[in-house]
Motif scaffolding. Structure first.
Motif, PDB file in Angstrom:
ATOM      1  N   ILE A   1      87.786  35.761  70.564  1.00 41.54           N
ATOM      2  CA  ILE A   1      87.470  36.896  71.434  1.00 41.54           C
ATOM      3  C   ILE A   1      85.959  37.005  71.626  1.00 41.54           C
ATOM      4  CG2 ILE A   1      87.434  39.413  71.589  1.00 41.54           C
ATOM      5  CD1 ILE A   1      90.142  38.330  72.275  1.00 41.54           C
ATOM      6  N   GLU A   2      85.219  36.919  70.546  1.00 33.72           N
ATOM      7  CA  GLU A   2      83.758  37.029  70.621  1.00 33.72           C
ATOM      8  C   GLU A   2      83.170  35.942  71.516  1.00 33.72           C
ATOM      9  OE1 GLU A   2      82.731  36.884  66.520  1.00 33.72           O
ATOM     10  OE2 GLU A   2      82.846  39.066  66.254  1.00 33.72           O
ATOM     11  N   ARG A   3      83.700  34.736  71.394  1.00 37.88           N
ATOM     12  CA  ARG A   3      83.196  33.652  72.227  1.00 37.88           C
ATOM     13  C   ARG A   3      83.554  33.863  73.689  1.00 37.88           C
ATOM     14  NH1 ARG A   3      84.193  27.081  71.641  1.00 37.88           N
ATOM     15  NH2 ARG A   3      82.618  26.493  73.181  1.00 37.88           N
TER      16      ARG A   3
ATOM     17  N   PHE B   1      87.538  27.342  76.711  1.00 41.72           N
ATOM     18  CA  PHE B   1      86.250  27.993  76.927  1.00 41.72           C
ATOM     19  C   PHE B   1      85.423  27.293  78.003  1.00 41.72           C
ATOM     20  CE2 PHE B   1      87.299  29.160  72.484  1.00 41.72           C
ATOM     21  CZ  PHE B   1      87.356  30.534  72.653  1.00 41.72           C
ATOM     22  N   ASP B   2      85.556  26.008  78.118  1.00 36.85           N
ATOM     23  CA  ASP B   2      84.824  25.291  79.171  1.00 36.85           C
ATOM     24  C   ASP B   2      85.264  25.760  80.548  1.00 36.85           C
ATOM     25  OD1 ASP B   2      83.366  23.832  77.344  1.00 36.85           O
ATOM     26  OD2 ASP B   2      84.742  22.117  77.360  1.00 36.85           O
ATOM     27  N   ARG B   3      86.563  25.984  80.693  1.00 36.04           N
ATOM     28  CA  ARG B   3      87.100  26.484  81.968  1.00 36.04           C
ATOM     29  C   ARG B   3      86.547  27.878  82.257  1.00 36.04           C
ATOM     30  NH1 ARG B   3      91.552  24.749  84.839  1.00 36.04           N
ATOM     31  NH2 ARG B   3      91.973  23.331  83.096  1.00 36.04           N
ATOM     32  N   LEU B   4      86.533  28.717  81.251  1.00 31.64           N
ATOM     33  CA  LEU B   4      85.995  30.065  81.403  1.00 31.64           C
ATOM     34  C   LEU B   4      84.525  30.021  81.839  1.00 31.64           C
ATOM     35  CD1 LEU B   4      85.727  33.127  81.070  1.00 31.64           C
ATOM     36  CD2 LEU B   4      85.581  32.771  78.582  1.00 31.64           C
ATOM     37  N   LYS B   5      83.743  29.202  81.170  1.00 34.46           N
ATOM     38  CA  LYS B   5      82.317  29.094  81.490  1.00 34.46           C
ATOM     39  C   LYS B   5      82.110  28.640  82.927  1.00 34.46           C
ATOM     40  CE  LYS B   5      78.031  26.991  79.766  1.00 34.46           C
ATOM     41  NZ  LYS B   5      77.448  26.091  78.727  1.00 34.46           N
TER      42      LYS B   5
END
Length: 283
Positions: free
Chosen positions: A217-219, A190-194
């Motif tokens: 998925i929600e995150r 998720f850090d990469r996505l952000k």
């Protein structure tokens, strides 16, 4: 109504939700997707892989999806999923696709940029939006195979360079998902996505989302994923219902009595995904 992919995804990007992209290869799957979209008042992307085109035929698939989409009261886009063959991408443009993916992710970065840039120029000239991929999604989907060893997370700096130089409309990134059934629970970065979302500020795509836990998925959606591809979950719903029907009724022979309930099973999966992605009520 039939619209382009960016018509759907620019709104999703702006308002913070994701649009489901559901793979089809025949009439019943397409009906399930479009009917689910109607009932959920949700936008939807009906996508076809190169394998799906080979199975159904490009003219037939185009006629099925475009006919159902044009009659729908909600916006529907027709998308080519994982177009690795330039000639097939061009054929889809000729046969009315409103969104195409040029997947040259197995090539070195500079070659991927050049191939994608050329497709973007042609597609944009026809009013069609383009998806591309950087990094590799593990697993297998039709003729596209990436082993776990080969699968590489998307580098944010490379993603920024790629998006800027190609002019692509939305970008598929690798943050830990895989095509096909998972052997264990996927762990998403998720850090990469952000980081990537912050740098690119454009619609991002998550492939291989079948089997990813709902909270993940929600995150991912909350952090900027705007298009989520679903295929395996739909296939599994179809085959589970088919086996159940055949096991319980050994003499049934009418395809309508077999495929009708299978369509309803697929439709339920699609509707649940639309709720999860936050697209329900946004059509």
């Amino acid at each position: 109504m039939l619209v382009t992919g960016i018509d759907l995804l620019s709104k999703a990007h702006k308002d913070g939700y994701a649009v489901g992209a559901f793979n089809t290869s025949n009439l019943e799957i397409t009906q399930a997707i479009v009917e689910a979209a109607e009932e959920m008042k949700s936008p939807a992307i009906v996508e076809v892989s190169e394998g799906g085109l080979k199975y159904g035929g490009i003219e037939v698939i185009s006629a099925i999806v475009r006919t159902l989409a044009q009659k729908a009261s909600v916006p529907i886009a027709l998308h080519l999923d994982h177009g690795t063959d330039f000639n097939i991408v061009m054929k889809c443009l000729r046969y009315g696709w409103t969104s195409v993916m040029m997947d040259a992710s197995k090539l070195p970065l500079e070659e991927n940029i050049e191939v994608t840039k050329n497709v973007v120029k042609i597609a944009h000239g026809m009013g069609v939006s383009v998806e591309a991929e950087i990094g590799k999604i593990g697993g297998t989907e039709d003729n596209v195979t990436v082993t776990e060893r080969e699968a590489a997370m998307t580098d944010p700096a490379e993603a920024y360079k790629f998006a800027k130089e190609t002019g692509v409309d939305y970008l598929a990134i690798s943050i830990g998902t895989a095509h096909g059934p998972y052997k264990g629970e996927p762990k998403l970065d998720f850090d990469r996505l952000k980081t990537i979302k912050g740098m690119l500020n454009m619609p991002l795509v998550l492939h291989g989302a079948s089997g990813v836990p709902a909270d993940s998925i929600e995150r991912a959606v909350s952090l900027g994923i705007n298009k989520i591809n679903i295929d395996t979950d739909i296939r599994q719903a179809f085959t589970a219902r088919l086996r159940d029907i055949i096991d319980k009724d050994k003499v049934v022979y009418d395809p309508r009595k077999i495929l009708g309930p299978c369509k309803e099973a697929m439709k339920e999966v699609v509707m649940n995904k639309m709720k999860l992605f936050g697209s329900a009520g946004r059509g």
